[in-house]
Scaffold this motif. Structure first.
Motif, PDB file in Angstrom:
ATOM      1  N   THR A 190       5.293   4.842  -8.099  1.00  0.00           N
ATOM      2  CA  THR A 190       4.767   4.890  -9.250  1.00  0.00           C
ATOM      3  C   THR A 190       3.661   5.987  -9.716  1.00  0.00           C
ATOM      4  OG1 THR A 190       2.502   3.756  -8.944  1.00  0.00           O
ATOM      5  CG2 THR A 190       4.639   2.504  -8.968  1.00  0.00           C
ATOM      6  N   GLU A 191       3.622   6.111 -11.353  1.00  0.00           N
ATOM      7  CA  GLU A 191       2.142   6.681 -11.652  1.00  0.00           C
ATOM      8  C   GLU A 191       1.258   6.283 -10.971  1.00  0.00           C
ATOM      9  OE1 GLU A 191       3.009   9.668 -13.586  1.00  0.00           O
ATOM     10  OE2 GLU A 191       5.430   9.767 -13.448  1.00  0.00           O
ATOM     11  N   ARG A 192       0.571   7.898 -10.767  1.00  0.00           N
ATOM     12  CA  ARG A 192      -0.850   7.452  -9.932  1.00  0.00           C
ATOM     13  C   ARG A 192      -2.228   7.948 -11.080  1.00  0.00           C
ATOM     14  NH1 ARG A 192       0.005   7.995  -3.902  1.00  0.00           N
ATOM     15  NH2 ARG A 192       1.922   8.250  -3.711  1.00  0.00           N
ATOM     16  N   ALA A 193      -2.787   7.110 -11.044  1.00  0.00           N
ATOM     17  CA  ALA A 193      -3.634   7.163 -12.019  1.00  0.00           C
ATOM     18  C   ALA A 193      -4.933   8.053 -11.474  1.00  0.00           C
ATOM     19  CB  ALA A 193      -4.432   5.455 -12.367  1.00  0.00           C
ATOM     20  N   THR A 194      -6.019   9.278 -12.384  1.00  0.00           N
ATOM     21  CA  THR A 194      -6.846   9.924 -12.381  1.00  0.00           C
ATOM     22  C   THR A 194      -8.511   9.374 -12.431  1.00  0.00           C
ATOM     23  OG1 THR A 194      -6.597  10.909 -14.873  1.00  0.00           O
ATOM     24  CG2 THR A 194      -5.333  11.685 -12.687  1.00  0.00           C
ATOM     25  N   PHE A 195      -9.347   9.811 -11.717  1.00  0.00           N
ATOM     26  CA  PHE A 195     -10.117   9.093 -11.833  1.00  0.00           C
ATOM     27  C   PHE A 195     -11.199   9.519 -13.518  1.00  0.00           C
ATOM     28  CE2 PHE A 195     -14.845  10.014 -11.201  1.00  0.00           C
ATOM     29  CZ  PHE A 195     -15.523   9.160 -10.645  1.00  0.00           C
ATOM     30  N   MET A 229      -7.045  10.654  -3.169  1.00  0.00           N
ATOM     31  CA  MET A 229      -5.959  10.407  -2.604  1.00  0.00           C
ATOM     32  C   MET A 229      -4.723   9.718  -3.038  1.00  0.00           C
ATOM     33  SD  MET A 229      -8.939   8.394   0.069  1.00  0.00           S
ATOM     34  CE  MET A 229      -7.993   7.817   1.269  1.00  0.00           C
ATOM     35  N   GLY A 230      -5.147   9.272  -4.380  1.00  0.00           N
ATOM     36  CA  GLY A 230      -3.798   9.148  -4.756  1.00  0.00           C
ATOM     37  C   GLY A 230      -3.238   7.696  -4.652  1.00  0.00           C
ATOM     38  N   LEU A 231      -4.383   6.544  -3.959  1.00  0.00           N
ATOM     39  CA  LEU A 231      -4.177   4.957  -3.567  1.00  0.00           C
ATOM     40  C   LEU A 231      -4.291   4.406  -5.339  1.00  0.00           C
ATOM     41  CD1 LEU A 231      -7.172   4.487  -1.512  1.00  0.00           C
ATOM     42  CD2 LEU A 231      -4.471   5.512  -1.248  1.00  0.00           C
ATOM     43  N   ILE A 232      -4.856   4.618  -6.349  1.00  0.00           N
ATOM     44  CA  ILE A 232      -4.458   3.845  -7.412  1.00  0.00           C
ATOM     45  C   ILE A 232      -3.574   4.282  -8.296  1.00  0.00           C
ATOM     46  CG2 ILE A 232      -6.100   3.241  -9.486  1.00  0.00           C
ATOM     47  CD1 ILE A 232      -7.359   2.466  -6.560  1.00  0.00           C
ATOM     48  N   ARG A 233      -2.623   3.481  -8.850  1.00  0.00           N
ATOM     49  CA  ARG A 233      -1.815   2.925  -9.946  1.00  0.00           C
ATOM     50  C   ARG A 233      -1.880   2.866 -11.481  1.00  0.00           C
ATOM     51  NH1 ARG A 233       0.349  -0.704 -11.335  1.00  0.00           N
ATOM     52  NH2 ARG A 233       0.421  -3.308  -9.847  1.00  0.00           N
ATOM     53  N   ASP A 234      -2.891   2.142 -11.785  1.00  0.00           N
ATOM     54  CA  ASP A 234      -3.348   1.315 -12.648  1.00  0.00           C
ATOM     55  C   ASP A 234      -5.097   0.625 -12.662  1.00  0.00           C
ATOM     56  OD1 ASP A 234      -3.745   1.183 -15.374  1.00  0.00           O
ATOM     57  OD2 ASP A 234      -2.028  -0.568 -15.585  1.00  0.00           O
ATOM     58  N   ILE A 235      -5.326   0.513 -13.501  1.00  0.00           N
ATOM     59  CA  ILE A 235      -6.937  -0.049 -13.640  1.00  0.00           C
ATOM     60  C   ILE A 235      -6.478  -0.737 -15.062  1.00  0.00           C
ATOM     61  CG2 ILE A 235      -9.303   0.823 -14.804  1.00  0.00           C
ATOM     62  CD1 ILE A 235      -8.474   4.076 -14.434  1.00  0.00           C
ATOM     63  N   ALA A 236      -7.255  -2.158 -14.744  1.00  0.00           N
ATOM     64  CA  ALA A 236      -7.056  -3.384 -15.694  1.00  0.00           C
ATOM     65  C   ALA A 236      -8.445  -3.558 -16.202  1.00  0.00           C
ATOM     66  CB  ALA A 236      -6.223  -4.597 -15.226  1.00  0.00           C
ATOM     67  N   TRP A 258      -7.716   0.038   9.587  1.00  0.00           N
ATOM     68  CA  TRP A 258      -6.842   1.948   9.226  1.00  0.00           C
ATOM     69  C   TRP A 258      -6.709   1.451   7.277  1.00  0.00           C
ATOM     70  CZ3 TRP A 258      -7.404   5.707  12.689  1.00  0.00           C
ATOM     71  CH2 TRP A 258      -8.079   5.491  14.054  1.00  0.00           C
ATOM     72  N   LEU A 259      -6.290   2.005   7.213  1.00  0.00           N
ATOM     73  CA  LEU A 259      -6.254   2.726   5.503  1.00  0.00           C
ATOM     74  C   LEU A 259      -4.899   3.391   6.107  1.00  0.00           C
ATOM     75  CD1 LEU A 259      -5.837   2.479   1.866  1.00  0.00           C
ATOM     76  CD2 LEU A 259      -7.166   4.618   2.118  1.00  0.00           C
ATOM     77  N   LEU A 260      -3.672   2.610   5.438  1.00  0.00           N
ATOM     78  CA  LEU A 260      -2.556   3.972   5.729  1.00  0.00           C
ATOM     79  C   LEU A 260      -1.855   3.682   3.473  1.00  0.00           C
ATOM     80  CD1 LEU A 260      -2.108   1.587   8.155  1.00  0.00           C
ATOM     81  CD2 LEU A 260      -0.341   2.216   8.649  1.00  0.00           C
ATOM     82  N   TRP A 261      -1.368   5.080   3.687  1.00  0.00           N
ATOM     83  CA  TRP A 261      -0.668   5.105   1.794  1.00  0.00           C
ATOM     84  C   TRP A 261      -0.021   6.602   1.885  1.00  0.00           C
ATOM     85  CZ3 TRP A 261      -5.065   7.149   3.545  1.00  0.00           C
ATOM     86  CH2 TRP A 261      -5.391   8.289   3.518  1.00  0.00           C
ATOM     87  N   ARG A 262       0.891   6.760   1.323  1.00  0.00           N
ATOM     88  CA  ARG A 262       2.026   7.360   0.912  1.00  0.00           C
ATOM     89  C   ARG A 262       1.525   8.363   0.357  1.00  0.00           C
ATOM     90  NH1 ARG A 262       6.929   5.681  -0.400  1.00  0.00           N
ATOM     91  NH2 ARG A 262       6.105   6.060  -2.546  1.00  0.00           N
ATOM     92  N   GLY A 263       1.466   9.394   0.692  1.00  0.00           N
ATOM     93  CA  GLY A 263       0.432  10.726  -0.542  1.00  0.00           C
ATOM     94  C   GLY A 263       1.808  11.392  -1.513  1.00  0.00           C
ATOM     95  N   GLU A 264       1.340  12.081  -3.006  1.00  0.00           N
ATOM     96  CA  GLU A 264       2.201  12.618  -3.581  1.00  0.00           C
ATOM     97  C   GLU A 264       3.008  13.512  -2.891  1.00  0.00           C
ATOM     98  OE1 GLU A 264       0.273  12.957  -7.701  1.00  0.00           O
ATOM     99  OE2 GLU A 264      -1.436  12.710  -6.724  1.00  0.00           O
ATOM    100  N   SER A 265       2.377  14.061  -1.896  1.00  0.00           N
ATOM    101  CA  SER A 265       3.168  14.520  -0.241  1.00  0.00           C
ATOM    102  C   SER A 265       4.063  14.461  -0.342  1.00  0.00           C
ATOM    103  CB  SER A 265       2.369  15.896  -0.167  1.00  0.00           C
ATOM    104  OG  SER A 265       1.809  14.994   1.188  1.00  0.00           O
ATOM    105  N   ARG A 266       4.371  12.663   0.029  1.00  0.00           N
ATOM    106  CA  ARG A 266       5.523  11.993  -0.133  1.00  0.00           C
ATOM    107  C   ARG A 266       4.822  12.421   1.616  1.00  0.00           C
ATOM    108  NH1 ARG A 266       8.092   9.166  -2.690  1.00  0.00           N
ATOM    109  NH2 ARG A 266       9.590   9.381  -1.038  1.00  0.00           N
ATOM    110  N   LEU A 267       3.919  12.485   2.633  1.00  0.00           N
ATOM    111  CA  LEU A 267       4.177  12.010   3.499  1.00  0.00           C
ATOM    112  C   LEU A 267       3.293  11.040   3.996  1.00  0.00           C
ATOM    113  CD1 LEU A 267       2.829  16.185   4.955  1.00  0.00           C
ATOM    114  CD2 LEU A 267       4.513  14.839   5.247  1.00  0.00           C
ATOM    115  N   THR A 268       3.385  10.418   4.929  1.00  0.00           N
ATOM    116  CA  THR A 268       2.095   9.124   4.998  1.00  0.00           C
ATOM    117  C   THR A 268       1.432   9.727   5.895  1.00  0.00           C
ATOM    118  OG1 THR A 268       4.645   7.887   5.270  1.00  0.00           O
ATOM    119  CG2 THR A 268       2.109   7.067   6.527  1.00  0.00           C
ATOM    120  N   GLU A 269       0.307   8.715   5.476  1.00  0.00           N
ATOM    121  CA  GLU A 269      -1.484   8.817   6.128  1.00  0.00           C
ATOM    122  C   GLU A 269      -1.901   8.154   6.065  1.00  0.00           C
ATOM    123  OE1 GLU A 269      -3.682  12.206   3.414  1.00  0.00           O
ATOM    124  OE2 GLU A 269      -1.554  12.336   2.185  1.00  0.00           O
ATOM    125  N   PHE A 270      -3.026   8.168   7.093  1.00  0.00           N
ATOM    126  CA  PHE A 270      -4.087   6.396   6.908  1.00  0.00           C
ATOM    127  C   PHE A 270      -5.153   7.172   7.850  1.00  0.00           C
ATOM    128  CE2 PHE A 270      -1.427   7.528  11.013  1.00  0.00           C
ATOM    129  CZ  PHE A 270      -2.285   7.900  12.217  1.00  0.00           C
TER     130      PHE A 270
END
Length: 270
Positions: free
Chosen positions: A141-146, A263-270, A201-213
């Motif tokens: 999905t799209e990722r929100a910015t600070f 880190m690209g963890l957030i997709r939206d703000i409500a 641990w926190l795991l996610w896939r970054g914008e580079s498509r690599l899985t990070e933790f």
């Protein structure tokens, strides 16, 4: 149901029966019915022809376990991995059209099995590797910015909630499973099992498509769990008072938010 569908179902029943530890009488009868429809060919009788397919079925499922759980396989070694694969295939025959989901129940199997449950780190490694797969395979999905958060009017901040990227995963265990996984990944000797203390641990896939933790402290885990659960910025600041002073709590939340956006963890703000 057409004759072809009946034959296909009988074939699947046979493959499942061949992998099971105990074959129910009804399934055994279905297997015999299917066998009666298999002709000898090239001097190979029906029993051998059926066994070839049964072996191929188990081999393919074992290969799936090897692919999905490479580091677990290295940790166990060939003999124990084969024992695990045979036991899992027998107790959890594939019920999916895609092999991607076949090993989803592997951590639970390892937790419940009489032998493997003696070594909890094994199930923890398997569960961590499932989390890695989930993070890698999650849709994008799209990722929100600070800057998006900064642009909100000040009066809206207390009620802000976050929507996380689908790849975000949390992993908690009571062993050094992740440290062991990292050592194996680096082709180093794994540490001895350690069950002294809870780890997160926190795991996610970054914008580079690599899985990070990354590892999480107690307050970082609490903060993530709160926001994932729908807590607002104000509620999280109040919750942080269990870890920081009145002056520090809002700043800690703000710093965490800024890092998460980067880190690209957030997709939206409500």
């Amino acid at each position: 149901m057409s004759q072809l569908q009946q034959l296909q179902h009988a074939f699947m029943d046979y493959l499942l029966a061949s992998a099971a530890v105990d074959t129910p009488p009804t399934l055994a009868q279905t297997t015999q019915t299917f066998k009666d429809k298999i002709a000898e060919q090239g001097g190979i009788n029906a029993d051998i022809r059926m066994q070839i397919y049964a072996n191929a079925y188990r081999i393919r499922l074992t290969e799936t376990l090897e692919t999905d759980h490479e580091m677990l396989g290295i940790y166990l070694g060939d003999e124990l991995f084969e024992r695990m694969a045979k036991g899992y295939i027998a107790s959890q025959p594939s019920a999916f059209t895609s092999l991607r989901s076949f090993a989803d129940a592997l951590p639970d199997y390892l937790t419940q099995d009489a032998f493997f449950s003696q070594y909890p780190i094994i199930a923890d490694i398997a569960r961590f590797e499932r989390r890695l797969l989930n993070a890698f395979d999650a849709f994008d999905t799209e990722r929100a910015t600070f800057a998006r958060l900064q642009a909100l009017p000040a009066e809206q901040w207390p009620g802000c909630q976050l929507r996380f990227h689908p790849s975000v995963q949390l992993f908690q265990c009571n062993s050094n499973a992740v440290e062991t996984w990292q050592a194996l990944k680096q082709q180093a000797s794994p540490p001895s099992p350690d069950y002294q203390g809870k780890r997160a641990w926190l795991l996610w896939r970054g914008e580079s498509r690599l899985t990070e933790f990354i590892s999480l402290s107690e307050y970082q885990l609490a903060l993530l769990l709160g926001f994932i659960g729908g807590a607002t910025f104000a509620e999280q600041c109040e919750m942080m008072l269990a870890f920081f002073s009145d002056a520090q709590a809002p700043m800690q939340v703000l710093q965490a938010l800024q890092a998460w956006f980067q880190m690209g963890l957030i997709r939206d703000i409500a």
